[in-house]
Design a protein around this motif. Sequence first.
Motif, PDB file in Angstrom:
ATOM      1  N   MET A   1       0.810  -1.211   0.000  1.00  0.00           N
ATOM      2  CA  MET A   1       0.000   0.000   0.000  1.00  0.00           C
ATOM      3  C   MET A   1       0.846   1.265   0.000  1.00  0.00           C
ATOM      4  SD  MET A   1      -3.378  -0.662   2.153  1.00  0.00           S
ATOM      5  CE  MET A   1      -3.638   0.769   3.170  1.00  0.00           C
ATOM      6  N   HIS A   2       2.101   1.158   0.455  1.00  0.00           N
ATOM      7  CA  HIS A   2       2.919   2.376   0.482  1.00  0.00           C
ATOM      8  C   HIS A   2       3.226   2.848  -0.933  1.00  0.00           C
ATOM      9  CE1 HIS A   2       5.638  -1.073   0.513  1.00  0.00           C
ATOM     10  NE2 HIS A   2       6.485  -0.335  -0.152  1.00  0.00           N
ATOM     11  N   GLU A   3       3.054   1.967  -1.931  1.00  0.00           N
ATOM     12  CA  GLU A   3       3.290   2.387  -3.312  1.00  0.00           C
ATOM     13  C   GLU A   3       2.332   3.507  -3.710  1.00  0.00           C
ATOM     14  OE1 GLU A   3       3.399  -0.759  -2.417  1.00  0.00           O
ATOM     15  OE2 GLU A   3       5.285  -1.590  -3.176  1.00  0.00           O
ATOM     16  N   LEU A   4       1.122   3.499  -3.132  1.00  0.00           N
ATOM     17  CA  LEU A   4       0.160   4.558  -3.470  1.00  0.00           C
ATOM     18  C   LEU A   4       0.639   5.910  -2.929  1.00  0.00           C
ATOM     19  CD1 LEU A   4      -2.454   5.263  -4.868  1.00  0.00           C
ATOM     20  CD2 LEU A   4      -3.696   4.676  -2.799  1.00  0.00           C
ATOM     21  N   SER A   5       1.155   5.911  -1.693  1.00  0.00           N
ATOM     22  CA  SER A   5       1.718   7.161  -1.136  1.00  0.00           C
ATOM     23  C   SER A   5       2.850   7.657  -2.022  1.00  0.00           C
ATOM     24  CB  SER A   5       2.303   6.951   0.260  1.00  0.00           C
ATOM     25  OG  SER A   5       1.417   6.325   1.099  1.00  0.00           O
ATOM     26  N   ILE A   6       3.695   6.719  -2.429  1.00  0.00           N
ATOM     27  CA  ILE A   6       4.849   7.099  -3.242  1.00  0.00           C
ATOM     28  C   ILE A   6       4.389   7.628  -4.601  1.00  0.00           C
ATOM     29  CG2 ILE A   6       6.836   6.129  -4.469  1.00  0.00           C
ATOM     30  CD1 ILE A   6       7.285   4.371  -1.992  1.00  0.00           C
ATOM     31  N   ALA A   7       3.387   6.961  -5.193  1.00  0.00           N
ATOM     32  CA  ALA A   7       2.895   7.404  -6.498  1.00  0.00           C
ATOM     33  C   ALA A   7       2.257   8.793  -6.401  1.00  0.00           C
ATOM     34  CB  ALA A   7       1.895   6.391  -7.051  1.00  0.00           C
ATOM     35  N   SER A   8       1.494   9.049  -5.349  1.00  0.00           N
ATOM     36  CA  SER A   8       0.866  10.370  -5.189  1.00  0.00           C
ATOM     37  C   SER A   8       1.929  11.447  -5.035  1.00  0.00           C
ATOM     38  CB  SER A   8      -0.019  10.416  -3.941  1.00  0.00           C
ATOM     39  OG  SER A   8      -0.944   9.407  -3.982  1.00  0.00           O
ATOM     40  N   SER A   9       2.928  11.158  -4.227  1.00  0.00           N
ATOM     41  CA  SER A   9       4.006  12.111  -4.006  1.00  0.00           C
ATOM     42  C   SER A   9       4.782  12.346  -5.310  1.00  0.00           C
ATOM     43  CB  SER A   9       4.917  11.563  -2.906  1.00  0.00           C
ATOM     44  OG  SER A   9       6.128  12.216  -2.886  1.00  0.00           O
TER      45      SER A   9
ATOM     46  N   VAL B   1       8.374   3.110  17.057  1.00  0.00           N
ATOM     47  CA  VAL B   1       8.099   1.738  17.493  1.00  0.00           C
ATOM     48  C   VAL B   1       7.157   1.076  16.491  1.00  0.00           C
ATOM     49  CG1 VAL B   1       7.245   0.290  19.375  1.00  0.00           C
ATOM     50  CG2 VAL B   1       8.361   2.488  19.885  1.00  0.00           C
ATOM     51  N   MET B   2       7.624   0.000  15.873  1.00  0.00           N
ATOM     52  CA  MET B   2       6.852  -0.633  14.792  1.00  0.00           C
ATOM     53  C   MET B   2       6.706  -2.129  15.052  1.00  0.00           C
ATOM     54  SD  MET B   2       8.713   1.325  11.628  1.00  0.00           S
ATOM     55  CE  MET B   2      10.353   1.072  12.280  1.00  0.00           C
ATOM     56  N   SER B   3       5.613  -2.692  14.535  1.00  0.00           N
ATOM     57  CA  SER B   3       5.382  -4.139  14.658  1.00  0.00           C
ATOM     58  C   SER B   3       4.133  -4.496  13.898  1.00  0.00           C
ATOM     59  CB  SER B   3       5.186  -4.529  16.126  1.00  0.00           C
ATOM     60  OG  SER B   3       3.878  -4.190  16.545  1.00  0.00           O
ATOM     61  N   SER B   4       3.796  -5.803  13.875  1.00  0.00           N
ATOM     62  CA  SER B   4       2.490  -6.214  13.368  1.00  0.00           C
ATOM     63  C   SER B   4       1.428  -5.770  14.369  1.00  0.00           C
ATOM     64  CB  SER B   4       2.357  -7.725  13.250  1.00  0.00           C
ATOM     65  OG  SER B   4       3.561  -8.373  13.134  1.00  0.00           O
ATOM     66  N   PRO B   5       0.162  -5.742  13.940  1.00  0.00           N
ATOM     67  CA  PRO B   5      -0.896  -5.481  14.919  1.00  0.00           C
ATOM     68  C   PRO B   5      -0.911  -6.604  15.960  1.00  0.00           C
ATOM     69  CG  PRO B   5      -1.750  -5.340  12.657  1.00  0.00           C
ATOM     70  CD  PRO B   5      -0.374  -5.933  12.577  1.00  0.00           C
TER      71      PRO B   5
ATOM     72  N   CYS C   1      -1.466   3.303   5.734  1.00  0.00           N
ATOM     73  CA  CYS C   1      -0.947   2.110   6.403  1.00  0.00           C
ATOM     74  C   CYS C   1       0.320   2.409   7.193  1.00  0.00           C
ATOM     75  CB  CYS C   1      -0.673   1.038   5.364  1.00  0.00           C
ATOM     76  SG  CYS C   1       0.284   1.652   3.966  1.00  0.00           S
ATOM     77  N   HIS C   2       0.702   3.678   7.305  1.00  0.00           N
ATOM     78  CA  HIS C   2       1.929   4.023   8.010  1.00  0.00           C
ATOM     79  C   HIS C   2       1.857   5.492   8.427  1.00  0.00           C
ATOM     80  CE1 HIS C   2       2.481   5.064   3.735  1.00  0.00           C
ATOM     81  NE2 HIS C   2       2.978   6.170   4.249  1.00  0.00           N
TER      82      HIS C   2
ATOM     83  N   GLU D   1       4.230   5.255  18.425  1.00  0.00           N
ATOM     84  CA  GLU D   1       3.721   3.913  18.102  1.00  0.00           C
ATOM     85  C   GLU D   1       3.147   3.969  16.698  1.00  0.00           C
ATOM     86  OE1 GLU D   1       1.161   1.963  21.004  1.00  0.00           O
ATOM     87  OE2 GLU D   1       0.384   0.669  19.417  1.00  0.00           O
ATOM     88  N   ASN D   2       3.853   3.361  15.758  1.00  0.00           N
ATOM     89  CA  ASN D   2       3.434   3.417  14.365  1.00  0.00           C
ATOM     90  C   ASN D   2       2.216   2.517  14.133  1.00  0.00           C
ATOM     91  OD1 ASN D   2       3.622   3.883  11.485  1.00  0.00           O
ATOM     92  ND2 ASN D   2       5.804   4.258  11.796  1.00  0.00           N
ATOM     93  N   VAL D   3       1.613   2.640  12.970  1.00  0.00           N
ATOM     94  CA  VAL D   3       0.490   1.791  12.601  1.00  0.00           C
ATOM     95  C   VAL D   3       0.982   0.340  12.547  1.00  0.00           C
ATOM     96  CG1 VAL D   3      -1.200   1.303  10.781  1.00  0.00           C
ATOM     97  CG2 VAL D   3      -0.484   3.659  11.226  1.00  0.00           C
ATOM     98  N   GLY D   4       0.192  -0.582  13.094  1.00  0.00           N
ATOM     99  CA  GLY D   4       0.596  -1.985  13.104  1.00  0.00           C
ATOM    100  C   GLY D   4       0.743  -2.535  11.698  1.00  0.00           C
ATOM    101  N   ASN D   5       1.983  -2.781  11.279  1.00  0.00           N
ATOM    102  CA  ASN D   5       2.249  -3.135   9.883  1.00  0.00           C
ATOM    103  C   ASN D   5       3.753  -3.380   9.778  1.00  0.00           C
ATOM    104  OD1 ASN D   5       2.731  -3.078   7.112  1.00  0.00           O
ATOM    105  ND2 ASN D   5       1.485  -1.274   6.720  1.00  0.00           N
ATOM    106  N   LEU D   6       4.142  -4.544   9.269  1.00  0.00           N
ATOM    107  CA  LEU D   6       5.573  -4.840   9.170  1.00  0.00           C
ATOM    108  C   LEU D   6       6.144  -4.504   7.792  1.00  0.00           C
ATOM    109  CD1 LEU D   6       6.174  -8.219  11.075  1.00  0.00           C
ATOM    110  CD2 LEU D   6       7.036  -5.953  11.654  1.00  0.00           C
ATOM    111  N   VAL D   7       5.369  -3.830   6.957  1.00  0.00           N
ATOM    112  CA  VAL D   7       5.836  -3.556   5.602  1.00  0.00           C
ATOM    113  C   VAL D   7       6.144  -2.065   5.400  1.00  0.00           C
ATOM    114  CG1 VAL D   7       5.344  -3.838   3.150  1.00  0.00           C
ATOM    115  CG2 VAL D   7       4.457  -5.496   4.783  1.00  0.00           C
TER     116      VAL D   7
END
Lengths: 115, 303
Positions: free
Chosen positions: A1-9, B89-93, B156-157, B181-187
């Motif tokens: 999903m971060h690709e969408l943020s990157i594409a918008s930017s 601080v990051m992790s899965s939910p 998502c972040h 505390e970041n959004v729960g997401n490891l990507v």
Amino acid sequence: MHELSIASSLVDTIRDRTGERTVASVHLRIGQLSGVLADALRFSFEIAAANTALEGAELILEQPAGRIRCRTYGLDSGLVDQFLLCACGSADVQVTAGRELDLVAVQLAAVEAAG
Amino acid sequence: MCSTCGCNDDAGVRVDGRSVTGLTLIANPAHDPHSHPHDHPHSHPHGHDSDVHPTETVLFEQSLLAHNDLLAARNRGWLEGRGIRALNVMSSPGSGKTTLLVRTLTECALTEFALTASGGRMPFAVVEGDQETSIDADRIRATGVPVVQVNTGAGCHLDADMLRHALDTLDPDPGCTVLIENVGNLVCPALFDLGEAAKVVIVSVTEGDDKPRKYPHMFAAADLVVINKSDLLPYVEFDVERCASQARQLNPNVDVLVVSATTGAGLDGWYHWLTRPSGAIRGDATRGEANPGDTDAHYYTHY
């Protein structure tokens, strides 16, 4: 999903420079260790570019493979996965390629004047 | 600075239309004869023979994350100028981020010792990131520590701009530690610099010991990996050493701690890590070498 943020930017950044000129193609350098998926970026770019001067622009993606230099023996080698390991077993390596995430250049369409 | 040749030219530098003095994120237009601003718009009739403009190439040679990175650099300067240390601080939910923070704040932040050491000022402040709700911020607020909730909606972040707004609202005391505390997401959060001093990745034993292999970007970016829910180790198949060694294969300088935020086991190591100087908590290989002469390093490899 971060690709969408990157594409918008990306679309915003280009429009800042090129305004309403029609964009024919966008040249990106997306390294294979960059964490950005080419297919997802293409998909997101279509959405982000819709109804702008970038709509329909071709995305040209250069995708450099990951390369590392071993600090122990000074060996350069390519990577087959995300694990930064030299063939000698050492993890003390420096990434020399593959983390690129760059907007290289934009090709503007030729403009036919109305008169 | 111009990314094409390294020259410095502040003129014409813009980020989202705003002028930014002292930083150039775009290639110097002077080096690209085709990218200079035209002195007339292109939509009107020209009234001369040539009615077709040649195709133009506009050079950029800038990072796709340049906008976020610039805002993150501003945040970092703003924080450092106030002696504030921010930890991302990051992790899965569901890995126990909020539980770890609540316990940390309860045990550290409001003790007489902590308040005395920080000159009576609040030693911690918290930024909570979630797609929706203020459930986590409410849990933090109950400890008495200042907190602000960022809801990212579909996002998502957290990004650097969101943190900027959060810091404006939070107005943390100088010298404190801001736990983000970041959004729960490891990507996705792995890619977006916020301006933090260090990245902390939490993985719980119920998630499996192969998380670093599956999410290499996150673990490669981490300065500290906290393996949480150690109290559940007898009930799950989780090889602590395997998880730690995978994380170290991705980032040889990473620190690893094993804790239980519920029982408190191993939290001494976490509290000790929190009190280390900023230079000693950076374990990210991309931010430089390990810290020579760091006598505490062994502390984080023993569980």
